[in-house]
Design a protein around this motif. Sequence first.
Motif, PDB file in Angstrom:
ATOM      1  N   ASN A 194      29.872  29.805   3.422  1.00  0.00           N
ATOM      2  CA  ASN A 194      30.309  28.432   3.693  1.00  0.00           C
ATOM      3  C   ASN A 194      30.762  27.707   2.426  1.00  0.00           C
ATOM      4  O   ASN A 194      30.449  26.539   2.193  1.00  0.00           O
ATOM      5  N   GLY A 195      31.468  28.457   1.570  1.00  0.00           N
ATOM      6  CA  GLY A 195      32.068  27.855   0.392  1.00  0.00           C
ATOM      7  C   GLY A 195      31.172  27.718  -0.822  1.00  0.00           C
ATOM      8  O   GLY A 195      31.609  27.215  -1.856  1.00  0.00           O
ATOM      9  N   ARG A 196      29.923  28.159  -0.735  1.00  0.00           N
ATOM     10  CA  ARG A 196      29.041  28.050  -1.898  1.00  0.00           C
ATOM     11  C   ARG A 196      28.384  29.397  -2.181  1.00  0.00           C
ATOM     12  O   ARG A 196      28.192  30.225  -1.286  1.00  0.00           O
ATOM     13  N   GLU A 197      28.036  29.595  -3.448  1.00  0.00           N
ATOM     14  CA  GLU A 197      27.400  30.838  -3.839  1.00  0.00           C
ATOM     15  C   GLU A 197      25.934  30.827  -3.409  1.00  0.00           C
ATOM     16  O   GLU A 197      25.208  29.873  -3.688  1.00  0.00           O
ATOM     17  N   SER A 198      25.513  31.873  -2.717  1.00  0.00           N
ATOM     18  CA  SER A 198      24.165  31.951  -2.159  1.00  0.00           C
ATOM     19  C   SER A 198      23.553  33.303  -2.488  1.00  0.00           C
ATOM     20  O   SER A 198      24.259  34.295  -2.689  1.00  0.00           O
ATOM     21  N   LEU A 199      22.228  33.334  -2.513  1.00  0.00           N
ATOM     22  CA  LEU A 199      21.521  34.596  -2.674  1.00  0.00           C
ATOM     23  C   LEU A 199      21.297  35.193  -1.287  1.00  0.00           C
ATOM     24  O   LEU A 199      20.709  34.547  -0.405  1.00  0.00           O
ATOM     25  N   CYS A 200      21.762  36.412  -1.103  1.00  0.00           N
ATOM     26  CA  CYS A 200      21.647  37.096   0.189  1.00  0.00           C
ATOM     27  C   CYS A 200      21.017  38.471  -0.051  1.00  0.00           C
ATOM     28  O   CYS A 200      20.489  38.728  -1.131  1.00  0.00           O
ATOM     29  N   ALA A 201      21.041  39.331   0.949  1.00  0.00           N
ATOM     30  CA  ALA A 201      20.392  40.636   0.816  1.00  0.00           C
ATOM     31  C   ALA A 201      21.131  41.671   1.645  1.00  0.00           C
ATOM     32  O   ALA A 201      21.692  41.362   2.698  1.00  0.00           O
TER      33      ALA A 201
ATOM     34  N   ASP B 130      35.090  37.807 -18.126  1.00  0.00           N
ATOM     35  CA  ASP B 130      34.888  36.543 -17.415  1.00  0.00           C
ATOM     36  C   ASP B 130      36.037  36.205 -16.475  1.00  0.00           C
ATOM     37  O   ASP B 130      35.846  35.449 -15.512  1.00  0.00           O
ATOM     38  N   ASN B 131      37.239  36.745 -16.744  1.00  0.00           N
ATOM     39  CA  ASN B 131      38.367  36.434 -15.857  1.00  0.00           C
ATOM     40  C   ASN B 131      38.138  36.966 -14.441  1.00  0.00           C
ATOM     41  O   ASN B 131      38.656  36.391 -13.467  1.00  0.00           O
ATOM     42  N   PHE B 132      37.333  38.012 -14.291  1.00  0.00           N
ATOM     43  CA  PHE B 132      37.010  38.515 -12.950  1.00  0.00           C
ATOM     44  C   PHE B 132      36.069  37.545 -12.234  1.00  0.00           C
ATOM     45  O   PHE B 132      36.219  37.304 -11.030  1.00  0.00           O
ATOM     46  N   THR B 133      35.115  36.993 -12.974  1.00  0.00           N
ATOM     47  CA  THR B 133      34.221  35.991 -12.390  1.00  0.00           C
ATOM     48  C   THR B 133      35.000  34.747 -11.996  1.00  0.00           C
ATOM     49  O   THR B 133      34.787  34.177 -10.914  1.00  0.00           O
ATOM     50  N   GLN B 134      35.922  34.323 -12.839  1.00  0.00           N
ATOM     51  CA  GLN B 134      36.742  33.152 -12.540  1.00  0.00           C
ATOM     52  C   GLN B 134      37.608  33.378 -11.303  1.00  0.00           C
ATOM     53  O   GLN B 134      37.761  32.489 -10.462  1.00  0.00           O
ATOM     54  N   LEU B 135      38.161  34.601 -11.186  1.00  0.00           N
ATOM     55  CA  LEU B 135      38.958  34.917 -10.003  1.00  0.00           C
ATOM     56  C   LEU B 135      38.104  34.840  -8.745  1.00  0.00           C
ATOM     57  O   LEU B 135      38.530  34.286  -7.716  1.00  0.00           O
ATOM     58  N   ALA B 136      36.887  35.385  -8.802  1.00  0.00           N
ATOM     59  CA  ALA B 136      35.993  35.352  -7.637  1.00  0.00           C
ATOM     60  C   ALA B 136      35.692  33.912  -7.231  1.00  0.00           C
ATOM     61  O   ALA B 136      35.718  33.572  -6.040  1.00  0.00           O
ATOM     62  N   ARG B 137      35.402  33.061  -8.189  1.00  0.00           N
ATOM     63  CA  ARG B 137      35.086  31.666  -7.876  1.00  0.00           C
ATOM     64  C   ARG B 137      36.299  30.932  -7.312  1.00  0.00           C
ATOM     65  O   ARG B 137      36.158  30.035  -6.472  1.00  0.00           O
ATOM     66  N   GLN B 138      37.481  31.336  -7.748  1.00  0.00           N
ATOM     67  CA  GLN B 138      38.695  30.648  -7.336  1.00  0.00           C
ATOM     68  C   GLN B 138      39.124  30.994  -5.922  1.00  0.00           C
ATOM     69  O   GLN B 138      39.604  30.129  -5.181  1.00  0.00           O
TER      70      GLN B 138
ATOM     71  N   VAL C 163      33.001  34.625   4.301  1.00  0.00           N
ATOM     72  CA  VAL C 163      31.722  35.068   3.754  1.00  0.00           C
ATOM     73  C   VAL C 163      31.930  36.417   3.081  1.00  0.00           C
ATOM     74  O   VAL C 163      32.308  37.396   3.737  1.00  0.00           O
ATOM     75  N   CYS C 164      31.699  36.479   1.769  1.00  0.00           N
ATOM     76  CA  CYS C 164      31.958  37.726   1.047  1.00  0.00           C
ATOM     77  C   CYS C 164      31.045  37.824  -0.162  1.00  0.00           C
ATOM     78  O   CYS C 164      30.454  36.846  -0.610  1.00  0.00           O
ATOM     79  N   VAL C 165      30.935  39.029  -0.699  1.00  0.00           N
ATOM     80  CA  VAL C 165      30.139  39.275  -1.896  1.00  0.00           C
ATOM     81  C   VAL C 165      30.762  38.539  -3.077  1.00  0.00           C
ATOM     82  O   VAL C 165      31.988  38.477  -3.214  1.00  0.00           O
ATOM     83  N   ALA C 166      29.911  37.974  -3.940  1.00  0.00           N
ATOM     84  CA  ALA C 166      30.385  37.308  -5.159  1.00  0.00           C
ATOM     85  C   ALA C 166      30.752  38.393  -6.177  1.00  0.00           C
ATOM     86  O   ALA C 166      29.876  38.989  -6.810  1.00  0.00           O
ATOM     87  N   ARG C 167      32.037  38.610  -6.322  1.00  0.00           N
ATOM     88  CA  ARG C 167      32.526  39.701  -7.162  1.00  0.00           C
ATOM     89  C   ARG C 167      32.613  39.254  -8.629  1.00  0.00           C
ATOM     90  O   ARG C 167      33.699  39.182  -9.214  1.00  0.00           O
ATOM     91  N   THR C 168      31.470  38.945  -9.203  1.00  0.00           N
ATOM     92  CA  THR C 168      31.397  38.524 -10.592  1.00  0.00           C
ATOM     93  C   THR C 168      31.584  39.731 -11.506  1.00  0.00           C
ATOM     94  O   THR C 168      31.471  40.889 -11.074  1.00  0.00           O
TER      95      THR C 168
END
Length: 342
Positions: free
Chosen positions: A73-80, A197-205, A212-217
């Motif tokens: 839902n648009g925010r980074e969350s801890l899942c499993a 860090d550019n990969f983390t920035q891309l994931a956040r963008q 709903v998807c994995v945070a690809r940091t």
Amino acid sequence: MRITVRPADLHADRDVLIDMMLRFLTPMSDGPRYDWLYHQNPDGQAQLWVLIDSDTGAIVGSGGFVPRRMYVNGRESLCAILVDFWIHPEYRSLGPALQLQRACLAGIEAGPYDLYYDFPQENMVAVYRRLGIETSQWLVRLTKPLSLKRKFGRLSQIPFFGRSLIAATNGILKLRDAGKGNRSRCTISEQRVECGDNFTQLARQVSSKYGVCVARTASYLNWRFQSHFHHRCEMLTAHRDGSLLGYILFVEDAETATILDLFGMEDERMKSDLVFAALEVLRERNVLSVNAPSLRSHPQTAFLRKLGFYPREPHPVVISAPRGKAGLEGANFFLMDGDRDS
């Protein structure tokens, strides 16, 4: 025979679990896999429960989960993600399976996890159903042939005619793909160093565009793919004017390859260039076909079909939220083969 469940001691139970998983779960079970999956995950250490024969004290099954950061839902969350569920053949019945899986899910319920997902085997679907949890999604194996060598079978063994026919047909397949690439004016290149860090920035963008998807940091990508305990995962990136726009990850296994991930900006030309650049690399290695498992409901599956991938068998996926967490009704989920546990 009395069966109990207790939390695993990831250090004290290590050797027994590695050996039992090798016998009853996966031929890849060894020390590097255990340490990589259970201890080295940048999103947190795994939690595991073991099934115990109280008469002998022996471990006869285990199951657990690995923390995974996701965008929900648009925010980074801890899942499993649920991992490594196995039971010794002499104890395989619905009762012990329910007992063990209830412990795993109770562990998720007691933690800070906003959702969990699993790629269950067919026999686990019945366990989930008894727990009141239905398979809500399907991971469909998309496949694209790069060569018709398998299709022609024994004909390929005819010294001149068979080989000439296959070469001509494969040439047509290659030519058809050649006209679909190099349209985005991006620079496609191999990623030979760790992700930055550019990969983390891309994931956040762009993650919110995927649902709903994995945070690809960067830390996740480096652990999950670049430092994998067994596979040599390869990555091609797309850059324009020095900016990272997307990437594709794939792994080769003899005559078959699998696309593990395809992620980036909403630019179909760029993604097409990534896909066809990967296909060209694999053709040069005489790979015969490429699979791209993807959730059937996500738009990227339709996109891959436009590139010549066609659907084969589906596999069930469980995606659910613990009690008291926000509902997932109407959410769009994005999972590919690289989003599995290992």
